[in-house]
Design a protein around this motif. Sequence first.
Motif, PDB file in Angstrom:
ATOM      1  N   ARG A   1      31.839  -6.929  -4.691  1.00 24.95           N
ATOM      2  CA  ARG A   1      31.145  -6.452  -5.891  1.00 24.95           C
ATOM      3  C   ARG A   1      29.813  -5.783  -5.567  1.00 24.95           C
ATOM      4  NH1 ARG A   1      31.792 -11.731  -9.841  1.00 24.95           N
ATOM      5  NH2 ARG A   1      34.021 -11.475 -10.336  1.00 24.95           N
TER       6      ARG A   1
ATOM      7  N   ASP B   1      32.256   9.223   0.723  1.00 22.35           N
ATOM      8  CA  ASP B   1      31.646   8.205   1.584  1.00 22.35           C
ATOM      9  C   ASP B   1      30.863   8.861   2.728  1.00 22.35           C
ATOM     10  OD1 ASP B   1      31.419   5.294   1.975  1.00 22.35           O
ATOM     11  OD2 ASP B   1      32.429   5.697   3.880  1.00 22.35           O
TER      12      ASP B   1
ATOM     13  N   GLU C   1      26.524  -0.837  -5.160  1.00 25.40           N
ATOM     14  CA  GLU C   1      25.719   0.027  -4.291  1.00 25.40           C
ATOM     15  C   GLU C   1      26.359   1.398  -4.144  1.00 25.40           C
ATOM     16  OE1 GLU C   1      25.400  -0.334   0.228  1.00 25.40           O
ATOM     17  OE2 GLU C   1      23.563  -1.309  -0.462  1.00 25.40           O
ATOM     18  N   ALA C   2      27.698   1.429  -3.942  1.00 30.20           N
ATOM     19  CA  ALA C   2      28.404   2.698  -3.762  1.00 30.20           C
ATOM     20  C   ALA C   2      28.346   3.552  -5.019  1.00 30.20           C
ATOM     21  CB  ALA C   2      29.851   2.424  -3.367  1.00 30.20           C
TER      22      ALA C   2
ATOM     23  N   HIS D   1      37.509  -1.811  -8.101  1.00 32.17           N
ATOM     24  CA  HIS D   1      36.958  -0.772  -7.217  1.00 32.17           C
ATOM     25  C   HIS D   1      36.833  -1.264  -5.776  1.00 32.17           C
ATOM     26  CE1 HIS D   1      35.003   3.093  -6.813  1.00 32.17           C
ATOM     27  NE2 HIS D   1      33.987   2.558  -6.179  1.00 32.17           N
ATOM     28  N   ALA D   2      36.656  -2.576  -5.613  1.00 25.42           N
ATOM     29  CA  ALA D   2      36.505  -3.156  -4.274  1.00 25.42           C
ATOM     30  C   ALA D   2      37.880  -3.350  -3.648  1.00 25.42           C
ATOM     31  CB  ALA D   2      35.763  -4.487  -4.371  1.00 25.42           C
ATOM     32  N   ASP D   3      38.183  -2.524  -2.636  1.00 26.99           N
ATOM     33  CA  ASP D   3      39.504  -2.585  -2.004  1.00 26.99           C
ATOM     34  C   ASP D   3      39.522  -3.423  -0.736  1.00 26.99           C
ATOM     35  OD1 ASP D   3      38.118  -0.986  -0.228  1.00 26.99           O
ATOM     36  OD2 ASP D   3      39.288   0.824  -0.607  1.00 26.99           O
TER      37      ASP D   3
ATOM     38  N   ASN E   1      37.183   0.144   2.264  1.00 31.54           N
ATOM     39  CA  ASN E   1      36.049   1.050   2.064  1.00 31.54           C
ATOM     40  C   ASN E   1      34.954   0.404   1.221  1.00 31.54           C
ATOM     41  OD1 ASN E   1      37.153   3.368   3.455  1.00 31.54           O
ATOM     42  ND2 ASN E   1      38.566   3.585   1.750  1.00 31.54           N
ATOM     43  N   ILE E   2      35.362  -0.408   0.237  1.00 32.68           N
ATOM     44  CA  ILE E   2      34.424  -1.140  -0.620  1.00 32.68           C
ATOM     45  C   ILE E   2      34.722  -2.617  -0.444  1.00 32.68           C
ATOM     46  CG2 ILE E   2      33.551  -1.488  -2.961  1.00 32.68           C
ATOM     47  CD1 ILE E   2      33.007   1.297  -1.886  1.00 32.68           C
ATOM     48  N   ARG E   3      33.767  -3.337   0.119  1.00 34.65           N
ATOM     49  CA  ARG E   3      34.048  -4.703   0.564  1.00 34.65           C
ATOM     50  C   ARG E   3      34.053  -5.729  -0.564  1.00 34.65           C
ATOM     51  NH1 ARG E   3      30.432  -2.506   4.049  1.00 34.65           N
ATOM     52  NH2 ARG E   3      28.675  -3.628   3.100  1.00 34.65           N
TER      53      ARG E   3
ATOM     54  N   HIS F   1      28.833  -4.354  -2.849  1.00 33.75           N
ATOM     55  CA  HIS F   1      29.063  -3.056  -2.206  1.00 33.75           C
ATOM     56  C   HIS F   1      29.539  -2.030  -3.222  1.00 33.75           C
ATOM     57  CE1 HIS F   1      31.029  -0.726   1.364  1.00 33.75           C
ATOM     58  NE2 HIS F   1      29.918  -0.166   0.941  1.00 33.75           N
ATOM     59  N   ALA F   2      30.359  -2.462  -4.191  1.00 37.17           N
ATOM     60  CA  ALA F   2      30.847  -1.552  -5.224  1.00 37.17           C
ATOM     61  C   ALA F   2      29.685  -1.017  -6.068  1.00 37.17           C
ATOM     62  CB  ALA F   2      31.867  -2.263  -6.111  1.00 37.17           C
TER      63      ALA F   2
END
Length: 280
Positions: free
Chosen positions: A30, A164, A35-36, A21-23, A26-28, A32-33
């Motif tokens: 783990r 987002d 949290e998102a 999921h962390a790209d 947009n998602i920096r 951030h993933a």
Amino acid sequence: MKRVRLTITLRKDLVDSLDRHADGVNIRNRSHAIEALLSDTLSRKVNKAVILAADQGITFRPFTYEMPKAMLPVKGRPLLEHIIARLRKYDIRDISISVGYLKEKIESYFGNGSKFGVHIDYVAQEKKNVGTGGALKQFQLRLIKDEPFFLIYADVLTDINYTDFARFSSEHKSDIGALALTTTATPELWGVVKLQGDKIIEFVEKPAQNSARSHLISAGIFLFTPRIFSYIPKNKKVSLEKDVLPDLVKKHSLPGYVLQNQWYDISTPAVYEKVLKEWK
């Protein structure tokens, strides 16, 4: 926004899913993933969009003698279909469209939206040139009292991440909404925005050339709550950019969401030609 450090233990397959999921954009990472995903689950979802598509497109004549500007073809599909497909991608399926000039072309093509995987209803502008605020005001009685909604100009093409944007607005807890922003080398052609952190502290519509104090501009996409209607007068021509937003940002905390995406305001044939070459 203040954050609290946590230590958690997860199944390895879930951690692998987080890593996918962390790209890095947009998602920096783990954290951030996580949290998102939590934010998406816990935040209030935005299901409604209003699209303003009544523009006559005078600068696009002779093409717009036969079709409204929102129906100009881009990669084999009308411009408006690209906008609707983007909304559907983010599960925003309740769509209202403001129509006017050659409205039957839009209504016959999209119908009730079922073949595009959405529900569409229409509001016809009975008067010409009521302004962006006047066009939006016509939807006041059609929107649920506390339901947030996206407002989108039909000549704006972008690959915005609506989830987002909604998450950003929810985190900033504005009771009015948030504005999507982008950057340009010629800000004087649009509504110029000055930011302090994420907060918009100034909005000036089309300032004099070389007087713009920022290269940030309104991207023509907004997330509003129905409270916005209390700032739009009835039965008159109203421009959001000239008559509403400049005073609104002085009185209320409105956050600005800066796009990191493709963005085009298809306002001239030159921009349209660029879109035909560059849009993916």
